[in-house]
Design a protein around this motif. Sequence first.
Motif: not given
Length: 124
Positions: A74-85
């Motif tokens: 869930f957390c791996g799919g939910f968080t968006t560090f790549s989108s943040f970048s």
Amino acid sequence: MIKNLALVFIGGGLGSICRYLIGKYFSQFKWVDFNLGTLTVNIVGSFLIGLFIGYFLKDESQNQDLYLLTAVGFCGGFTTFSSFSVDQLNLLKNGAYQSFFIYLILSLVLGLTATFLGLLMTKA
């Protein structure tokens, strides 16, 4: 192994759907240059992973399946560090340097704080 992969897959899919819905909701707010949806997801995701890891660290005999479903999936799919970048690079490309630094600092400080609070809340 197949069961573990299925748990991560299901959790990741649910996390991704939640990320998408939150992003759609926050896309209506245009009063800041940076992506409020991504910021919100990263802060909430940081808090959630702190809660999950804190819960599982309290008793390492806890269900490994639940760990794979929640913290990894869930957390791996939910968080968006790549989108943040990508958001950060777009701010730089558009010359929005002040928003770049505000978004960067908020993401890092609030993300780390949320993770710490989640972990702290699950400690006995």
